[in-house]
Motif scaffolding. Structure first.
Motif, PDB file in Angstrom:
ATOM      1  N   LEU A 117     -49.348  19.841  48.975  1.00  0.00           N
ATOM      2  CA  LEU A 117     -48.843  21.170  49.664  1.00  0.00           C
ATOM      3  C   LEU A 117     -47.730  21.968  48.304  1.00  0.00           C
ATOM      4  O   LEU A 117     -48.063  23.208  48.227  1.00  0.00           O
ATOM      5  N   PHE A 118     -46.945  21.139  47.735  1.00  0.00           N
ATOM      6  CA  PHE A 118     -46.040  21.793  46.786  1.00  0.00           C
ATOM      7  C   PHE A 118     -46.081  21.727  45.604  1.00  0.00           C
ATOM      8  O   PHE A 118     -45.511  22.689  44.806  1.00  0.00           O
ATOM      9  N   SER A 119     -46.755  20.621  45.162  1.00  0.00           N
ATOM     10  CA  SER A 119     -46.868  20.451  43.562  1.00  0.00           C
ATOM     11  C   SER A 119     -47.555  21.613  42.945  1.00  0.00           C
ATOM     12  O   SER A 119     -46.995  22.201  41.802  1.00  0.00           O
ATOM     13  N   PRO A 120     -48.626  22.059  43.427  1.00  0.00           N
ATOM     14  CA  PRO A 120     -49.433  23.249  42.485  1.00  0.00           C
ATOM     15  C   PRO A 120     -48.389  24.499  42.324  1.00  0.00           C
ATOM     16  O   PRO A 120     -48.263  24.870  41.234  1.00  0.00           O
ATOM     17  N   SER A 121     -47.806  24.927  43.173  1.00  0.00           N
ATOM     18  CA  SER A 121     -47.036  26.100  43.066  1.00  0.00           C
ATOM     19  C   SER A 121     -45.773  25.786  42.270  1.00  0.00           C
ATOM     20  O   SER A 121     -45.254  26.630  41.306  1.00  0.00           O
ATOM     21  N   LEU A 122     -45.361  24.567  42.499  1.00  0.00           N
ATOM     22  CA  LEU A 122     -43.867  24.267  41.759  1.00  0.00           C
ATOM     23  C   LEU A 122     -44.359  23.875  40.325  1.00  0.00           C
ATOM     24  O   LEU A 122     -43.642  24.375  39.444  1.00  0.00           O
ATOM     25  N   MET A 123     -45.494  23.456  39.814  1.00  0.00           N
ATOM     26  CA  MET A 123     -45.830  23.188  38.448  1.00  0.00           C
ATOM     27  C   MET A 123     -46.280  24.634  37.977  1.00  0.00           C
ATOM     28  O   MET A 123     -45.674  24.868  37.089  1.00  0.00           O
ATOM     29  N   MET A 124     -46.665  25.774  38.532  1.00  0.00           N
ATOM     30  CA  MET A 124     -46.824  26.907  38.004  1.00  0.00           C
ATOM     31  C   MET A 124     -45.311  27.658  37.602  1.00  0.00           C
ATOM     32  O   MET A 124     -45.262  28.263  36.836  1.00  0.00           O
ATOM     33  N   LEU A 125     -44.500  27.412  38.713  1.00  0.00           N
ATOM     34  CA  LEU A 125     -43.308  28.185  38.490  1.00  0.00           C
ATOM     35  C   LEU A 125     -42.435  27.378  37.234  1.00  0.00           C
ATOM     36  O   LEU A 125     -41.565  27.878  36.587  1.00  0.00           O
ATOM     37  N   GLY A 126     -42.804  26.010  37.096  1.00  0.00           N
ATOM     38  CA  GLY A 126     -42.308  25.397  35.926  1.00  0.00           C
ATOM     39  C   GLY A 126     -42.830  25.708  34.455  1.00  0.00           C
ATOM     40  O   GLY A 126     -42.047  25.678  33.600  1.00  0.00           O
ATOM     41  N   MET A 127     -43.855  26.522  34.335  1.00  0.00           N
ATOM     42  CA  MET A 127     -44.671  26.721  33.368  1.00  0.00           C
ATOM     43  C   MET A 127     -43.866  28.130  32.669  1.00  0.00           C
ATOM     44  O   MET A 127     -44.056  28.621  31.683  1.00  0.00           O
ATOM     45  N   VAL A 128     -42.961  28.787  33.613  1.00  0.00           N
ATOM     46  CA  VAL A 128     -42.422  30.149  33.411  1.00  0.00           C
ATOM     47  C   VAL A 128     -41.384  29.917  32.233  1.00  0.00           C
ATOM     48  O   VAL A 128     -41.314  30.770  31.475  1.00  0.00           O
ATOM     49  N   GLY A 129     -40.684  28.868  32.387  1.00  0.00           N
ATOM     50  CA  GLY A 129     -39.417  28.547  31.387  1.00  0.00           C
ATOM     51  C   GLY A 129     -39.950  28.540  29.974  1.00  0.00           C
ATOM     52  O   GLY A 129     -39.467  29.318  29.142  1.00  0.00           O
ATOM     53  N   PRO A 130     -40.858  27.769  29.599  1.00  0.00           N
ATOM     54  CA  PRO A 130     -41.227  27.377  28.213  1.00  0.00           C
ATOM     55  C   PRO A 130     -41.932  28.795  27.612  1.00  0.00           C
ATOM     56  O   PRO A 130     -41.755  29.183  26.728  1.00  0.00           O
ATOM     57  N   PHE A 131     -42.698  29.364  28.609  1.00  0.00           N
ATOM     58  CA  PHE A 131     -43.198  30.744  28.245  1.00  0.00           C
ATOM     59  C   PHE A 131     -42.207  31.697  28.012  1.00  0.00           C
ATOM     60  O   PHE A 131     -42.421  32.421  26.865  1.00  0.00           O
ATOM     61  N   ALA A 132     -41.340  31.862  28.863  1.00  0.00           N
ATOM     62  CA  ALA A 132     -40.003  32.789  28.531  1.00  0.00           C
ATOM     63  C   ALA A 132     -39.467  32.418  27.291  1.00  0.00           C
ATOM     64  O   ALA A 132     -38.953  33.440  26.621  1.00  0.00           O
TER      65      ALA A 132
END
Length: 514
Positions: A117-132
């Motif tokens: 339930l939660f790992s897909p959305s949390l994984m995408m949000l985790g990708m924001v940091g390195p990209f930023a």
């Protein structure tokens, strides 16, 4: 060489983005337990699963986000839009996922369902940091400061998100609605970021997929919002439903069986007949005998109010009872549907804190919070019992109800309770609610004085009934429970799974899905 976006329009938009996505991470993590708890309980195992899944998802997100950032100049909006859509559909997927993981049991089932339930959305949000970080770094010499600033702002966002959710948002809005609102908010944020990428990075490749994801989210919203309906049938009727800070409280009627249940998540904490309102929980009948065990019982403290039947029973004996309950929604349901009328002070709060604020002495203290699938183990330690002992009059009685297995007297959890009580109270007696059954309610009476059940001067209303339920507990298998070390939740895992299965079989699994 193309100029860095940080030199064109500053870093304000980027900091704002990581701030909001950092807040979103904590909102999803905290709300995850409220979505899982009605089905699996809010035990240590559910919290452990959610924290572990959050860390796994963020670690994957950091790694994959770094790879993507090195290969593309744009895409941050697409990442956020994907996270938004995945967050939006969490309440929609919850039912099927929980049903599918139910056969795996409490620990593995809660972990797998949380992972799905939660790992897909949390994984995408985790990708924001390195990209930023990549977007904010104009030179290799600045990479340390840029990285530190991005993750500092993201962490501040997580703090603000946690406080805003816990102190303001969640007490006013249900968890499903917050999930859906967060998903829509992330989709809107993605469109704003897509506009910035198009204007300053001259990137048009992500605008189309980001727009498609946003339209999909808005199109699915009505269906997701209406995906849960209150069930009314000839078998079950939900009369009351309230999501509080501490659980999902409901009053469920079974008309054909003339039974009304008060439930908190997957625990039944009260039961009465629909027609006459009489108490149907056998173990509480022992409470009617307590006034005969000690002279001059006038004031009692009940920790764990339930449907309020014990208060009403004690009131018939002229005993005024203060109640202490952590969840105000339970008190509301008891008032409206179980004819509960307080006879003393009604206290709402956590017991370990509130009992420190109480003054005066009680002739009787009843600790009735160890009945369901999830147990507040911090209330059954030497330190907690010592606090209760300090509130008890010399002639008083501490009554503790504990659900477990008898196991021919070799149950380690039962023995641990007895052994821990013995560290604080010199005398104790134990009664079994339903003799002949292995899974049972066990009622401990702890005192500073001897209670002799063979004393003919004690005017029992049903002397034989009580003596037939007297037990001897072998404490050999037990351990002393303390604030520093309590393995009670581990010792009770079999009980929690058995209890949950009983409730699910009785009411139906769909009644525990949000």
């Amino acid at each position: 060489m193309n100029p860095s976006p940080s030199t064109i329009f500053g870093k304000a938009w980027l900091y704002c983005t990581v701030f909001l996505t950092g807040a979103a991470v904590m909102v999803i993590e905290l709300l995850g337990t409220r979505l899982i708890a009605p089905f699996y309980g809010a035990s240590l195992y559910v919290w452990t699963s959610l924290i572990a899944v959050t860390l796994i998802a963020l670690a994957l997100g950091y790694y994959l986000g770094g790879i993507w950032a090195d290969r593309a100049r744009s895409g941050l909006s697409l990442i956020i839009a994907t996270a938004g859509l995945l967050t939006l559909i969490i309440p929609w997927l919850a039912g099927p996922v929980l049903l599918a993981t139910d056969p795996f049991g409490l620990r593995l089932g809660s972990f797998i369902s949380t992972l799905i339930l939660f790992s897909p959305s949390l994984m995408m949000l985790g990708m924001v940091g390195p990209f930023a970080v990549k977007l904010s770094t104009s030179a290799l010499a600045n990479v340390g400061a840029s990285t530190g600033s991005i993750y500092a702002v993201s962490t501040v966002g997580s703090v603000i998100g946690t406080l805003f959710l816990g102190f303001y948002l969640f007490p006013l809005i249900g968890s499903r609605e917050i999930f859906m609102g967060l998903g829509i908010a992330l989709l809107i944020l993605a469109m704003v970021v897509a506009g910035i990428e198009r204007k300053y990075l001259k990137s048009t490749t992500v605008m189309v997929p980001t727009t498609i994801l946003m339209l999909m989210g808005f199109g699915l919203y009505p269906q997701i919002a209406n995906s849960v309906q209150t069930e009314f049938s000839d078998i079950f009727q939900t009369r009351f439903e309230r999501e509080s800070l501490y659980g999902w409280v409901r009053v469920i009627d079974k008309p054909k069986e003339n039974i009304r249940l008060l439930t908190a998540d997957a625990s039944t904490i009260g039961a009465a007949s629909i027609s006459h309102g009489e108490n149907l929980l056998i173990y509480q009948k022992i409470v009617a005998q307590i006034p005969f065990l000690a002279p001059n019982i006038e004031k009692a403290l009940l920790i764990g109010q339930g449907a309020g039947h014990m208060v009403m029973t004690l009131n018939k004996a002229g005993i005024v009872t203060d109640t202490l309950k952590i969840d105000p929604a339970i008190a509301e349901a008891a008032n409206q549907y179980f004819r509960y009328i307080p006879t003393g002070q009604r206290i709402i709060g956590d017991a370990r804190y509130e009992i420190r604020q109480l003054k005066g002495s009680y002739d009787l203290i009843i600790l009735d919070v160890f009945t369901g699938g999830t147990e507040p183990t911090h209330l059954l330690t030497i330190e907690a019992l010592a606090q209760l002992h300090g509130l008890l009059a010399d002639h008083g009685i501490l009554t503790l109800n504990f659900v477990s297995f008898l196991d021919n007297g070799q149950n380690a959890a039962l023995a641990s309770v007895s052994k821990t009580l013995a560290q604080v109270f010199p005398y104790q007696q134990v009664f079994i609610s339903d003799p002949g059954e292995n899974f049972n309610d066990f009622i401990f009476l702890a005192t500073n004085h001897v209670i002799n059940l063979n004393d003919d001067s004690i005017p029992f209303s049903n002397h034989t009934w009580l003596k037939q339920r007297l037990l001897d507990i072998d404490t050999t298998y037990g351990a002393i429970l303390t604030d520093n070390l309590s393995n009670l939740e581990l010792l009770q895992i079999r009980k929690s799974e058995h209890y949950r299965r009983m409730i699910v079989d009785s009411i139906g699994v769909n009644h525990f899905i949000r």
